[in-house]
Design a protein around this motif. Structure first.
Motif, PDB file in Angstrom:
ATOM      1  N   PHE A 148       0.841  -1.196   0.000  1.00 51.72           N
ATOM      2  CA  PHE A 148       0.000   0.000   0.000  1.00 51.72           C
ATOM      3  C   PHE A 148       0.871   1.238   0.000  1.00 51.72           C
ATOM      4  CE2 PHE A 148       0.658  -1.093   4.439  1.00 51.72           C
ATOM      5  CZ  PHE A 148       0.947   0.117   5.038  1.00 51.72           C
ATOM      6  N   THR A 149       0.266   2.337  -0.462  1.00 53.20           N
ATOM      7  CA  THR A 149       0.879   3.653  -0.326  1.00 53.20           C
ATOM      8  C   THR A 149      -0.001   4.431   0.641  1.00 53.20           C
ATOM      9  OG1 THR A 149      -0.338   4.579  -2.195  1.00 53.20           O
ATOM     10  CG2 THR A 149       1.836   3.654  -2.664  1.00 53.20           C
ATOM     11  N   LEU A 150       0.608   5.337   1.388  1.00 49.58           N
ATOM     12  CA  LEU A 150      -0.129   6.107   2.382  1.00 49.58           C
ATOM     13  C   LEU A 150       0.298   7.560   2.280  1.00 49.58           C
ATOM     14  CD1 LEU A 150      -2.052   6.144   4.811  1.00 49.58           C
ATOM     15  CD2 LEU A 150      -0.123   5.504   6.257  1.00 49.58           C
ATOM     16  N   GLU A 151      -0.671   8.433   2.062  1.00 48.25           N
ATOM     17  CA  GLU A 151      -0.419   9.872   2.004  1.00 48.25           C
ATOM     18  C   GLU A 151      -0.977  10.502   3.269  1.00 48.25           C
ATOM     19  OE1 GLU A 151      -1.009  12.086  -1.696  1.00 48.25           O
ATOM     20  OE2 GLU A 151      -1.615  10.166  -2.573  1.00 48.25           O
ATOM     21  N   PHE A 152      -0.103  11.151   4.017  1.00 47.40           N
ATOM     22  CA  PHE A 152      -0.497  11.812   5.254  1.00 47.40           C
ATOM     23  C   PHE A 152      -0.985  13.234   4.976  1.00 47.40           C
ATOM     24  CE2 PHE A 152       3.004   8.942   6.658  1.00 47.40           C
ATOM     25  CZ  PHE A 152       2.252   8.121   7.474  1.00 47.40           C
ATOM     26  N   ASP A 153      -1.743  13.769   5.922  1.00 47.05           N
ATOM     27  CA  ASP A 153      -2.087  15.190   5.968  1.00 47.05           C
ATOM     28  C   ASP A 153      -2.779  15.709   4.707  1.00 47.05           C
ATOM     29  OD1 ASP A 153      -0.802  15.162   8.457  1.00 47.05           O
ATOM     30  OD2 ASP A 153       1.120  15.655   7.536  1.00 47.05           O
ATOM     31  N   LYS A 154      -3.802  14.972   4.259  1.00 48.50           N
ATOM     32  CA  LYS A 154      -4.590  15.432   3.123  1.00 48.50           C
ATOM     33  C   LYS A 154      -5.554  16.546   3.551  1.00 48.50           C
ATOM     34  CE  LYS A 154      -4.497  13.573  -0.443  1.00 48.50           C
ATOM     35  NZ  LYS A 154      -3.789  13.827  -1.680  1.00 48.50           N
ATOM     36  N   ALA A 155      -5.706  16.724   4.862  1.00 40.71           N
ATOM     37  CA  ALA A 155      -6.474  17.829   5.425  1.00 40.71           C
ATOM     38  C   ALA A 155      -5.710  18.329   6.650  1.00 40.71           C
ATOM     39  CB  ALA A 155      -7.886  17.384   5.807  1.00 40.71           C
ATOM     40  N   MET A 156      -5.973  19.550   7.045  1.00 39.07           N
ATOM     41  CA  MET A 156      -5.220  20.167   8.143  1.00 39.07           C
ATOM     42  C   MET A 156      -5.394  19.399   9.456  1.00 39.07           C
ATOM     43  SD  MET A 156      -5.926  24.161   7.239  1.00 39.07           S
ATOM     44  CE  MET A 156      -5.206  24.716   8.746  1.00 39.07           C
ATOM     45  N   ARG A 157      -4.368  19.505  10.293  1.00 40.07           N
ATOM     46  CA  ARG A 157      -4.361  18.938  11.644  1.00 40.07           C
ATOM     47  C   ARG A 157      -4.594  17.425  11.650  1.00 40.07           C
ATOM     48  NH1 ARG A 157      -4.928  23.114  15.740  1.00 40.07           N
ATOM     49  NH2 ARG A 157      -5.220  25.081  14.669  1.00 40.07           N
ATOM     50  N   ARG A 158      -4.005  16.744  10.647  1.00 38.48           N
ATOM     51  CA  ARG A 158      -4.087  15.283  10.547  1.00 38.48           C
ATOM     52  C   ARG A 158      -5.525  14.788  10.414  1.00 38.48           C
ATOM     53  NH1 ARG A 158      -1.514  12.343   9.146  1.00 38.48           N
ATOM     54  NH2 ARG A 158      -1.501  10.645  10.604  1.00 38.48           N
ATOM     55  N   ALA A 159      -6.405  15.620   9.883  1.00 37.11           N
ATOM     56  CA  ALA A 159      -7.816  15.262   9.790  1.00 37.11           C
ATOM     57  C   ALA A 159      -8.109  14.218   8.712  1.00 37.11           C
ATOM     58  CB  ALA A 159      -8.653  16.510   9.534  1.00 37.11           C
ATOM     59  N   LEU A 160      -7.162  13.983   7.787  1.00 36.20           N
ATOM     60  CA  LEU A 160      -7.432  13.023   6.725  1.00 36.20           C
ATOM     61  C   LEU A 160      -6.136  12.450   6.166  1.00 36.20           C
ATOM     62  CD1 LEU A 160      -9.635  11.791   4.820  1.00 36.20           C
ATOM     63  CD2 LEU A 160      -9.089  13.656   3.257  1.00 36.20           C
ATOM     64  N   ASP A 161      -6.067  11.132   6.138  1.00 36.33           N
ATOM     65  CA  ASP A 161      -5.012  10.414   5.426  1.00 36.33           C
ATOM     66  C   ASP A 161      -5.686   9.614   4.322  1.00 36.33           C
ATOM     67  OD1 ASP A 161      -3.105  11.389   7.173  1.00 36.33           O
ATOM     68  OD2 ASP A 161      -2.822   9.506   8.240  1.00 36.33           O
ATOM     69  N   GLU A 162      -4.927   9.317   3.278  1.00 31.19           N
ATOM     70  CA  GLU A 162      -5.464   8.552   2.159  1.00 31.19           C
ATOM     71  C   GLU A 162      -4.488   7.444   1.799  1.00 31.19           C
ATOM     72  OE1 GLU A 162      -6.330   9.389  -2.508  1.00 31.19           O
ATOM     73  OE2 GLU A 162      -7.065  10.888  -1.088  1.00 31.19           O
ATOM     74  N   ALA A 163      -4.995   6.240   1.673  1.00 34.44           N
ATOM     75  CA  ALA A 163      -4.167   5.086   1.312  1.00 34.44           C
ATOM     76  C   ALA A 163      -4.683   4.471   0.021  1.00 34.44           C
ATOM     77  CB  ALA A 163      -4.197   4.050   2.422  1.00 34.44           C
ATOM     78  N   GLU A 164      -3.773   3.845  -0.689  1.00 33.22           N
ATOM     79  CA  GLU A 164      -4.133   3.053  -1.856  1.00 33.22           C
ATOM     80  C   GLU A 164      -3.575   1.659  -1.620  1.00 33.22           C
ATOM     81  OE1 GLU A 164      -4.408   4.549  -6.163  1.00 33.22           O
ATOM     82  OE2 GLU A 164      -2.512   3.451  -6.089  1.00 33.22           O
TER      83      GLU A 164
ATOM     84  N   LEU B 289      -6.459  -5.608  -7.675  1.00 37.36           N
ATOM     85  CA  LEU B 289      -7.560  -4.689  -7.400  1.00 37.36           C
ATOM     86  C   LEU B 289      -6.983  -3.562  -6.567  1.00 37.36           C
ATOM     87  CD1 LEU B 289      -8.954  -7.729  -7.273  1.00 37.36           C
ATOM     88  CD2 LEU B 289     -10.936  -6.305  -6.860  1.00 37.36           C
ATOM     89  N   ILE B 290      -7.284  -2.334  -6.943  1.00 36.01           N
ATOM     90  CA  ILE B 290      -6.789  -1.176  -6.220  1.00 36.01           C
ATOM     91  C   ILE B 290      -7.941  -0.600  -5.402  1.00 36.01           C
ATOM     92  CG2 ILE B 290      -5.687   1.087  -6.405  1.00 36.01           C
ATOM     93  CD1 ILE B 290      -3.981  -1.347  -7.397  1.00 36.01           C
ATOM     94  N   ILE B 291      -7.680  -0.421  -4.107  1.00 37.40           N
ATOM     95  CA  ILE B 291      -8.706   0.079  -3.192  1.00 37.40           C
ATOM     96  C   ILE B 291      -8.209   1.388  -2.573  1.00 37.40           C
ATOM     97  CG2 ILE B 291     -10.057  -0.394  -1.121  1.00 37.40           C
ATOM     98  CD1 ILE B 291      -9.672  -3.383  -1.722  1.00 37.40           C
ATOM     99  N   ARG B 292      -9.011   2.445  -2.731  1.00 35.39           N
ATOM    100  CA  ARG B 292      -8.705   3.755  -2.148  1.00 35.39           C
ATOM    101  C   ARG B 292      -9.391   3.826  -0.778  1.00 35.39           C
ATOM    102  NH1 ARG B 292     -11.595   8.739  -2.356  1.00 35.39           N
ATOM    103  NH2 ARG B 292     -10.217  10.444  -1.831  1.00 35.39           N
ATOM    104  N   ILE B 293      -8.614   4.158   0.240  1.00 28.49           N
ATOM    105  CA  ILE B 293      -9.103   4.190   1.620  1.00 28.49           C
ATOM    106  C   ILE B 293      -8.845   5.586   2.189  1.00 28.49           C
ATOM    107  CG2 ILE B 293      -8.848   3.170   3.919  1.00 28.49           C
ATOM    108  CD1 ILE B 293      -7.482   0.766   2.296  1.00 28.49           C
ATOM    109  N   ILE B 294      -9.859   6.178   2.834  1.00 26.35           N
ATOM    110  CA  ILE B 294      -9.668   7.468   3.494  1.00 26.35           C
ATOM    111  C   ILE B 294     -10.080   7.349   4.950  1.00 26.35           C
ATOM    112  CG2 ILE B 294      -9.921   8.853   1.396  1.00 26.35           C
ATOM    113  CD1 ILE B 294     -12.795   9.475   2.303  1.00 26.35           C
ATOM    114  N   GLY B 295      -9.380   8.102   5.774  1.00 25.82           N
ATOM    115  CA  GLY B 295      -9.714   8.080   7.188  1.00 25.82           C
ATOM    116  C   GLY B 295      -9.008   9.168   7.957  1.00 25.82           C
ATOM    117  N   ASP B 296      -9.423   9.331   9.174  1.00 29.80           N
ATOM    118  CA  ASP B 296      -8.858  10.324  10.076  1.00 29.80           C
ATOM    119  C   ASP B 296      -7.423   9.922  10.417  1.00 29.80           C
ATOM    120  OD1 ASP B 296      -8.184  11.947  12.302  1.00 29.80           O
ATOM    121  OD2 ASP B 296     -10.291  12.068  12.894  1.00 29.80           O
ATOM    122  N   GLY B 297      -6.482  10.818  10.169  1.00 37.73           N
ATOM    123  CA  GLY B 297      -5.079  10.537  10.426  1.00 37.73           C
ATOM    124  C   GLY B 297      -4.706  10.621  11.893  1.00 37.73           C
TER     125      GLY B 297
END
Length: 147
Positions: free
Chosen positions: A44-60, A137-145
């Protein structure tokens, strides 16, 4: 990510394979050996801080499905059914059923949402010296960082 990968594998276990295709074995990690047919969560890849104050991380998350090749045609038919966009053997439909109701956290609260976005790499794979027909299969996952 370990709990998310395990939850996605658990969701994939509920798929109904075509008659004669056996039972789909599912892992939340890359296994040493593959009992075909098999689904597993890989890298997986993980992108941190997609929103301010660690409110959103996104993984593939890259998942693989491998089918034995005793009979090339039937193996590819089974794989095609697993990769379909709908139907009882569709991994997309089966996995996305674990998203929960609109407005509710997905995977029992492990993430905010996820979506099977694409299939890629439909080809022959070698795993521990054995050849399989398979795809990713590629799965996009979003959640609170912050959690």
């Amino acid at each position: 990510m370990a709990a998310i990968r395990e939850a996605i594998a658990a969701a994939a276990r509920t798929v109904v394979l075509p008659a004669g295709a056996g039972k789909l074995t599912c892992y939340g990690y890359t296994p040493d050996s593959v009992p075909a047919p098999c689904f597993f969560a890989g890298e997986f890849t993980l992108e941190f801080d997609k929103a301010m104050r660690r409110a959103l991380d996104e993984a593939e998350l890259t998942c693989r499905v491998l089918v034995g090749r005793a009979d090339d045609v039937s193996a590819q038919r089974t794989l095609d059914a697993l990769l379909a966009g709908s139907g009882p053997a569709s991994l997309k439909t089966t996995i996305e059923a674990a998203r929960g109701e609109p407005g509710q956290p997905a995977l029992g609260g492990l993430c905010d949402d996820f979506h099977v976005t694409r299939v890629q790499g439909y080809r022959w794979y070698e795993h521990q010296g054995t050849q399989y027909v398979g795809a990713e299969l590629i799965i996009r996952i979003i959640g609170d960082g912050r959690s």
